[in-house]
Design a protein around this motif. Structure first.
Motif, PDB file in Angstrom:
ATOM      1  N   UNK A  38       0.854  -1.180   0.000  1.00  0.00           N
ATOM      2  CA  UNK A  38       0.000   0.000   0.000  1.00  0.00           C
ATOM      3  C   UNK A  38       0.891   1.231   0.000  1.00  0.00           C
ATOM      4  N   UNK A  39       1.383   1.600  -1.181  1.00  0.00           N
ATOM      5  CA  UNK A  39       2.223   2.789  -1.346  1.00  0.00           C
ATOM      6  C   UNK A  39       1.934   3.403  -2.698  1.00  0.00           C
ATOM      7  N   UNK A  40       2.200   4.676  -2.813  1.00  0.00           N
ATOM      8  CA  UNK A  40       2.079   5.357  -4.095  1.00  0.00           C
ATOM      9  C   UNK A  40       3.129   4.797  -5.038  1.00  0.00           C
ATOM     10  N   UNK A  41       2.830   4.782  -6.335  1.00  0.00           N
ATOM     11  CA  UNK A  41       3.787   4.290  -7.321  1.00  0.00           C
ATOM     12  C   UNK A  41       5.047   5.122  -7.373  1.00  0.00           C
ATOM     13  N   UNK A  42       4.971   6.379  -6.935  1.00  0.00           N
ATOM     14  CA  UNK A  42       6.143   7.256  -6.970  1.00  0.00           C
ATOM     15  C   UNK A  42       7.099   6.987  -5.810  1.00  0.00           C
ATOM     16  N   UNK A  43       6.596   6.329  -4.756  1.00  0.00           N
ATOM     17  CA  UNK A  43       7.438   6.039  -3.595  1.00  0.00           C
ATOM     18  C   UNK A  43       8.254   4.772  -3.838  1.00  0.00           C
ATOM     19  N   UNK A  44       9.199   4.536  -2.947  1.00  0.00           N
ATOM     20  CA  UNK A  44       9.964   3.296  -2.993  1.00  0.00           C
ATOM     21  C   UNK A  44       9.000   2.151  -2.715  1.00  0.00           C
ATOM     22  N   UNK A  45       9.066   1.097  -3.517  1.00  0.00           N
ATOM     23  CA  UNK A  45       8.144  -0.029  -3.386  1.00  0.00           C
ATOM     24  C   UNK A  45       8.915  -1.267  -2.926  1.00  0.00           C
ATOM     25  N   UNK A  46       9.038  -1.459  -1.603  1.00  0.00           N
ATOM     26  CA  UNK A  46       9.869  -2.544  -1.077  1.00  0.00           C
ATOM     27  C   UNK A  46       9.396  -3.939  -1.492  1.00  0.00           C
ATOM     28  N   UNK A  47       8.093  -4.145  -1.559  1.00  0.00           N
ATOM     29  CA  UNK A  47       7.594  -5.478  -1.936  1.00  0.00           C
ATOM     30  C   UNK A  47       7.904  -5.794  -3.395  1.00  0.00           C
ATOM     31  N   UNK A  48       7.850  -4.798  -4.255  1.00  0.00           N
ATOM     32  CA  UNK A  48       8.238  -5.017  -5.656  1.00  0.00           C
ATOM     33  C   UNK A  48       9.713  -5.387  -5.723  1.00  0.00           C
ATOM     34  N   UNK A  49      10.521  -4.715  -4.931  1.00  0.00           N
ATOM     35  CA  UNK A  49      11.940  -5.050  -4.871  1.00  0.00           C
ATOM     36  C   UNK A  49      12.169  -6.476  -4.401  1.00  0.00           C
ATOM     37  N   UNK A  50      11.431  -6.895  -3.368  1.00  0.00           N
ATOM     38  CA  UNK A  50      11.545  -8.277  -2.870  1.00  0.00           C
ATOM     39  C   UNK A  50      11.127  -9.269  -3.938  1.00  0.00           C
ATOM     40  N   UNK A  51      10.024  -8.966  -4.624  1.00  0.00           N
ATOM     41  CA  UNK A  51       9.542  -9.847  -5.691  1.00  0.00           C
ATOM     42  C   UNK A  51      10.628 -10.019  -6.755  1.00  0.00           C
ATOM     43  N   UNK A  52      11.204  -8.914  -7.212  1.00  0.00           N
ATOM     44  CA  UNK A  52      12.219  -8.969  -8.260  1.00  0.00           C
ATOM     45  C   UNK A  52      13.467  -9.725  -7.785  1.00  0.00           C
ATOM     46  N   UNK A  53      13.800  -9.587  -6.510  1.00  0.00           N
ATOM     47  CA  UNK A  53      14.970 -10.283  -5.967  1.00  0.00           C
ATOM     48  C   UNK A  53      14.748 -11.797  -5.876  1.00  0.00           C
ATOM     49  N   UNK A  54      13.502 -12.219  -5.670  1.00  0.00           N
ATOM     50  CA  UNK A  54      13.206 -13.643  -5.481  1.00  0.00           C
ATOM     51  C   UNK A  54      12.846 -14.374  -6.770  1.00  0.00           C
ATOM     52  N   UNK A  55      12.655 -13.649  -7.857  1.00  0.00           N
ATOM     53  CA  UNK A  55      12.262 -14.281  -9.124  1.00  0.00           C
ATOM     54  C   UNK A  55      13.332 -15.222  -9.646  1.00  0.00           C
ATOM     55  N   UNK A  56      12.859 -16.279 -10.310  1.00  0.00           N
ATOM     56  CA  UNK A  56      13.760 -17.208 -10.987  1.00  0.00           C
ATOM     57  C   UNK A  56      13.367 -17.267 -12.458  1.00  0.00           C
ATOM     58  N   UNK A  57      14.277 -17.756 -13.270  1.00  0.00           N
ATOM     59  CA  UNK A  57      13.998 -17.913 -14.698  1.00  0.00           C
ATOM     60  C   UNK A  57      12.748 -18.779 -14.861  1.00  0.00           C
ATOM     61  N   UNK A  58      11.861 -18.333 -15.736  1.00  0.00           N
ATOM     62  CA  UNK A  58      10.630 -19.068 -15.998  1.00  0.00           C
ATOM     63  C   UNK A  58       9.436 -18.567 -15.212  1.00  0.00           C
ATOM     64  N   UNK A  59       9.659 -17.858 -14.105  1.00  0.00           N
ATOM     65  CA  UNK A  59       8.540 -17.301 -13.340  1.00  0.00           C
ATOM     66  C   UNK A  59       7.846 -16.227 -14.172  1.00  0.00           C
ATOM     67  N   UNK A  60       6.558 -16.021 -13.897  1.00  0.00           N
ATOM     68  CA  UNK A  60       5.790 -15.000 -14.612  1.00  0.00           C
ATOM     69  C   UNK A  60       5.151 -14.069 -13.589  1.00  0.00           C
ATOM     70  N   UNK A  61       5.558 -12.809 -13.631  1.00  0.00           N
ATOM     71  CA  UNK A  61       4.970 -11.794 -12.760  1.00  0.00           C
ATOM     72  C   UNK A  61       3.617 -11.425 -13.371  1.00  0.00           C
TER      73      UNK A  61
END
Length: 186
Positions: A38-61
């Motif tokens: 629950x944050x504005x798109x202009x703010x830092x988005x920590x959960x998006x960062x976590x998602x990107x850090x945990x992704x593996x090849x073949x995963x689909x966001x």
């Protein structure tokens, strides 16, 4: 692309908004894990960062709509590029043309990248031309000077007459010494 997991990302802009609708839609389409914030798109988005850090090849966001993921075309393209580097895909439920797991979806994002680059260069050209035209009309950019021309003249007189040190003159005028120095002619 190797088959991976469907991973959801849900975001609302304010604390008063509810993630439930996005959560349900992402669950129905098969997302095993959903990152929420629950944050504005202009703010830092920590959960998006976590998602990107945990992704593996073949995963689909997977997102319900692109505006939940990115705040601009440029932001979307940066995220899509990062996903591509990881070997992951991107899919939007509301915009079926956004599916980087298909050749057509990759083509659309490539076209968007070209359009965004073109748009950036046009904005830069217009901004430069607009600033030049405004300067030619005498418009001054930046903050309004703190000291009026009369105050600067008064300070110059006091300095020339040696009445007070610059620090005291600045105090008399109600400004910091460095502000007075910047206002004085070079």
């Amino acid at each position: 692309m190797k088959k991976g997991q469907l991973i959801g990302y849900a975001r609302v802009s304010t604390q008063g908004q509810n993630l439930e609708q996005q959560r349900v839609m992402l669950g129905k389409c098969g997302c095993l894990r959903i990152f929420e914030e629950k944050v504005s798109g202009a703010e830092r988005r920590p959960e998006l960062g976590r998602l990107l850090d945990l992704l593996r090849a073949g995963d689909i966001v997977t997102v319900t709509r692109l505006d939940r993921l990115a705040r601009s075309t440029t932001d979307l393209l940066h995220i899509a590029e990062r996903l591509k580097d990881i070997g992951a895909g991107l899919r939007s439920l509301a915009e079926p043309w956004v599916d980087t797991t298909s050749p057509a979806g990759r083509m659309v994002l490539t076209i968007f990248a070209g359009i965004a680059d073109f748009e950036r260069s046009l904005i830069g050209e217009r901004t430069t031309a607009g600033r030049a035209a405004a300067k030619a009309r005498g418009v001054r950019f930046g903050r309004k000077p703190v000291l009026t021309p009369e105050q600067v003249s008064r300070a110059l007189t006091m300095i020339a007459e040696g009445q007070h040190p610059v620090t005291k003159i600045a105090r008399i005028l109600g400004v910091h010494r460095s502000t007075l120095y910047r206002a004085l002619p070079k």
